[in-house]
Design a protein around this motif. Structure first.
Motif, PDB file in Angstrom:
ATOM      1  N   VAL A 139      -4.708   1.472  -4.303  1.00 28.66           N
ATOM      2  CA  VAL A 139      -5.410   2.655  -3.595  1.00 28.66           C
ATOM      3  C   VAL A 139      -5.065   4.033  -4.360  1.00 28.66           C
ATOM      4  O   VAL A 139      -5.075   4.967  -5.057  1.00 28.66           O
ATOM      5  CB  VAL A 139      -5.083   2.444  -2.111  1.00 28.66           C
ATOM      6  CG1 VAL A 139      -5.657   3.846  -1.535  1.00 28.66           C
ATOM      7  CG2 VAL A 139      -6.389   1.415  -1.938  1.00 28.66           C
ATOM      8  N   ASN A 140      -3.091   3.975  -4.396  1.00 31.26           N
ATOM      9  CA  ASN A 140      -2.803   5.012  -4.865  1.00 31.26           C
ATOM     10  C   ASN A 140      -3.090   5.530  -6.393  1.00 31.26           C
ATOM     11  O   ASN A 140      -3.387   6.882  -6.555  1.00 31.26           O
ATOM     12  CB  ASN A 140      -1.056   4.961  -4.706  1.00 31.26           C
ATOM     13  CG  ASN A 140      -0.599   5.903  -3.416  1.00 31.26           C
ATOM     14  OD1 ASN A 140      -1.454   5.897  -2.387  1.00 31.26           O
ATOM     15  ND2 ASN A 140       0.422   4.952  -3.267  1.00 31.26           N
ATOM     16  N   PRO A 141      -2.927   4.562  -7.148  1.00 35.77           N
ATOM     17  CA  PRO A 141      -3.181   4.659  -8.395  1.00 35.77           C
ATOM     18  C   PRO A 141      -4.237   4.719  -8.652  1.00 35.77           C
ATOM     19  O   PRO A 141      -5.351   5.853  -9.712  1.00 35.77           O
ATOM     20  CB  PRO A 141      -2.514   3.427  -9.387  1.00 35.77           C
ATOM     21  CG  PRO A 141      -2.438   2.163  -8.798  1.00 35.77           C
ATOM     22  CD  PRO A 141      -2.139   3.216  -6.914  1.00 35.77           C
ATOM     23  N   GLN A 144      -5.582   8.325  -7.947  1.00 40.96           N
ATOM     24  CA  GLN A 144      -5.031   9.073  -9.188  1.00 40.96           C
ATOM     25  C   GLN A 144      -5.310   9.320 -10.188  1.00 40.96           C
ATOM     26  O   GLN A 144      -5.157  10.861 -11.068  1.00 40.96           O
ATOM     27  CB  GLN A 144      -3.817   9.159  -9.431  1.00 40.96           C
ATOM     28  CG  GLN A 144      -2.151   9.545 -10.133  1.00 40.96           C
ATOM     29  CD  GLN A 144      -1.855  10.693  -9.816  1.00 40.96           C
ATOM     30  OE1 GLN A 144      -1.796  11.470  -8.379  1.00 40.96           O
ATOM     31  NE2 GLN A 144      -1.656  11.531 -10.779  1.00 40.96           N
ATOM     32  N   LEU A 162       0.710  -1.530   0.443  1.00 41.80           N
ATOM     33  CA  LEU A 162      -0.265  -0.492   0.046  1.00 41.80           C
ATOM     34  C   LEU A 162       0.904   0.899   0.299  1.00 41.80           C
ATOM     35  O   LEU A 162       1.228   1.798  -0.666  1.00 41.80           O
ATOM     36  CB  LEU A 162      -1.324   0.053   1.258  1.00 41.80           C
ATOM     37  CG  LEU A 162      -1.684   1.069   1.364  1.00 41.80           C
ATOM     38  CD1 LEU A 162      -3.297   0.724   0.871  1.00 41.80           C
ATOM     39  CD2 LEU A 162      -2.910   1.029   2.614  1.00 41.80           C
ATOM     40  N   ILE A 163       1.832   1.163   0.780  1.00 41.24           N
ATOM     41  CA  ILE A 163       2.975   2.609   1.103  1.00 41.24           C
ATOM     42  C   ILE A 163       3.763   2.994  -0.189  1.00 41.24           C
ATOM     43  O   ILE A 163       4.082   3.602  -0.955  1.00 41.24           O
ATOM     44  CB  ILE A 163       3.476   2.733   2.193  1.00 41.24           C
ATOM     45  CG1 ILE A 163       2.578   2.425   4.096  1.00 41.24           C
ATOM     46  CG2 ILE A 163       4.878   3.432   2.330  1.00 41.24           C
ATOM     47  CD1 ILE A 163       3.781   1.629   4.798  1.00 41.24           C
ATOM     48  N   PRO A 215       3.552   3.250  -6.319  1.00 42.10           N
ATOM     49  CA  PRO A 215       3.192   4.180  -6.733  1.00 42.10           C
ATOM     50  C   PRO A 215       1.763   4.966  -7.546  1.00 42.10           C
ATOM     51  O   PRO A 215       1.508   3.857  -8.125  1.00 42.10           O
ATOM     52  CB  PRO A 215       4.457   4.165  -8.354  1.00 42.10           C
ATOM     53  CG  PRO A 215       4.547   2.566  -8.240  1.00 42.10           C
ATOM     54  CD  PRO A 215       4.353   2.013  -7.434  1.00 42.10           C
ATOM     55  N   ALA A 216       1.548   6.244  -7.658  1.00 44.34           N
ATOM     56  CA  ALA A 216       0.562   6.526  -7.940  1.00 44.34           C
ATOM     57  C   ALA A 216       0.258   6.399  -9.469  1.00 44.34           C
ATOM     58  O   ALA A 216      -0.597   6.244  -9.951  1.00 44.34           O
ATOM     59  CB  ALA A 216       0.513   8.653  -7.265  1.00 44.34           C
ATOM     60  N   ARG A 217       1.026   6.470  -9.973  1.00 47.35           N
ATOM     61  CA  ARG A 217       1.492   7.022 -11.913  1.00 47.35           C
ATOM     62  C   ARG A 217       1.727   4.926 -12.309  1.00 47.35           C
ATOM     63  O   ARG A 217       2.574   4.722 -11.838  1.00 47.35           O
ATOM     64  CB  ARG A 217       2.702   7.767 -12.418  1.00 47.35           C
ATOM     65  CG  ARG A 217       2.349   9.073 -11.817  1.00 47.35           C
ATOM     66  CD  ARG A 217       2.387  10.369 -12.873  1.00 47.35           C
ATOM     67  NE  ARG A 217       2.009  11.405 -12.542  1.00 47.35           N
ATOM     68  CZ  ARG A 217       1.195  11.668 -13.283  1.00 47.35           C
ATOM     69  NH1 ARG A 217       0.256  10.821 -14.057  1.00 47.35           N
ATOM     70  NH2 ARG A 217       0.882  12.784 -12.579  1.00 47.35           N
TER      71      ARG A 217
END
Ligand SMILES: [Zn+2]
Length: 398
Positions: free
Chosen positions: A262-264, A267, A129-130, A133-135
């Motif tokens: 979650v991040n991507p 985003q 999770l941490i 990457p978002a992209r």
């Protein structure tokens, strides 16, 4: 000065956890003369609160720190982890009070071994999770693959291997070896290896993927051979589950997998992306919801069928619950893996010599205060965010 803050989070979470636990134990302390089921019923909300405090307290402290500084930093993760360790340590005085025989070394071993066997997968989840990457790119694929490999290795015995290397598990002694060999021969089950685990919890565990059994030393100390054999039959029955059930269990163990994105998702798709991931997790959980309890009932039925004398299995179960101070009717929801002890005993043909206890409360008073504190903090930070947005107080914004 990030290190100072890490230490502050560790100590604050530890003290808060210890205080909440200490206050929560008041009713349990007063009921010293009560029946064990009543004491266990009073203990349940204290333990439940302590369990969610492991995450609620560090989260609360980090949120407090963020709203203080209004500037999230990478150090927040370190502070959160420090808070988690602090609130874990804050549980030690309570465990000492519940199990007077505990010492710190024994307790920490049990936390690492017992907690790791059950929640080891969560570590991989939080790491993924941490680091996700978002992209979208190679990074996403790499983290996802890393998670799948690590999670798979845990299921295929990695953690058990580590416990063995750390000498926390030892091979079964002659008494347990004999009981398991007897049961396995009678039921025609292949067991790869059997282990003994220290600590204060009286329990046994089957690892169906690697076909291994774990019995705790405490269980072996309080149960006679006939009772150990009855519990053993239950665990062996887990090793006779079909391939489809095993697949279902593995699928269920992967229910957190969608959430590592979650991040991507946020985003690219914002809040709806988050909801899609959440829905995927709920779908996996719903599809496999009935599986664990159905398998526990099946294993219980096998233990009753194979027991050497009527009532042995029910009595053995009661011994374990009493030793662990687990209530005869717990506060878990109706799809929890294990049915209530009261119902397991009744299903095993033994009516307990006490009336069916009432359900325990969910949280202690201090636990509720923390939940409301969390809610208040959330509302306050939203209100603050709205005020800032209205003022246009974001100089870097578009
Ligand atoms: Zn079971």
């Amino acid at each position: 000065m990030p290190l100072v803050w890490v230490i502050v989070h560790f100590i604050a979470a530890g003290l808060l956890a210890a205080l909440v636990n200490h206050l929560g134990l008041r009713a349990w302390r007063r009921a010293e003369a009560a029946h064990w089921t009543e004491r266990a019923r009073l203990l349940w909300p204290v333990r439940y609160t302590a369990g969610i405090n492991l995450f609620m307290l560090p989260g609360f402290l980090v949120a407090l720190h963020v709203s203080w500084d209004l500037q999230p930093t990478p150090e927040l993760i370190a502070e959160g982890v420090a808070g988690l360790l602090g609130s874990l340590l804050g549980c030690y005085p309570m465990e000492r009070e519940i199990f007077p025989g505990y010492n710190f070394a024994g307790w920490s071993r049990q936390v690492v071994a017992g907690g790791g066997l059950r929640f080891g997968g969560l570590l991989a989840f939080f790491a993924a999770l941490i680091f996700m990457p978002a992209r979208v790119g190679w990074g996403v694929a790499l983290v996802a693959a890393g998670y799948l490999i690590f999670h798979g290795l845990i299921q295929w015995g990695l953690f058990r291997q580590l416990l063995r290397l750390a000498r926390m598990l030892k091979p079964a002694g002659p008494r347990l070896q004999e009981i398991v060999a007897d049961g396995a021969a009678r039921m025609g089950v292949r067991v790869r290896s059997t282990w003994e685990l220290g600590g204060m919890t009286a329990n046994a565990l089957a690892l169906p993927v690697t076909r291994e059994l774990i019995f705790t030393e405490r269980l072996l100390a309080i149960c006679n051979d006939e009772e150990v054999a009855a519990i053993c039959t239950h665990e062996l029955a887990h090793l006779t589950e079909s391939k489809a059930v095993l697949a279902g269990r593995l699928l269920r163990s992967f229910s957190f997998f969608p959430l590592i994105f979650v991040n991507p998702a946020v985003q690219y798709w914002g809040l709806p992306g988050l909801l899609v991931l959440y829905a995927a997790m709920l779908l996996i959980l719903a599809a496999t919801r009935r599986l664990p309890q159905a398998m526990e009932k099946r294993a219980d039925a096998a233990a009753v069928r194979e027991q050497t004398n009527e009532g042995v299995y029910a009595r053995a179960l009661e011994k374990l619950y009493q030793a662990n101070q687990t209530p005869a009717v717990s506060g878990r929801n109706k799809h929890a893996a294990h049915p209530h002890l009261y119902d397991r005993m009744t299903a095993a043909g033994v009516t307990p010599d006490y009336p069916r206890p009432a359900r325990p409360r969910k949280l202690t008073g201090a636990g509720w205060a923390l939940v409301f504190g969390w809610a208040a903090l959330l509302v306050a930070s939203w209100a603050l965010a709205i005020v800032f947005a209205l003022r246009g107080a974001n100089p870097d914004g578009p």
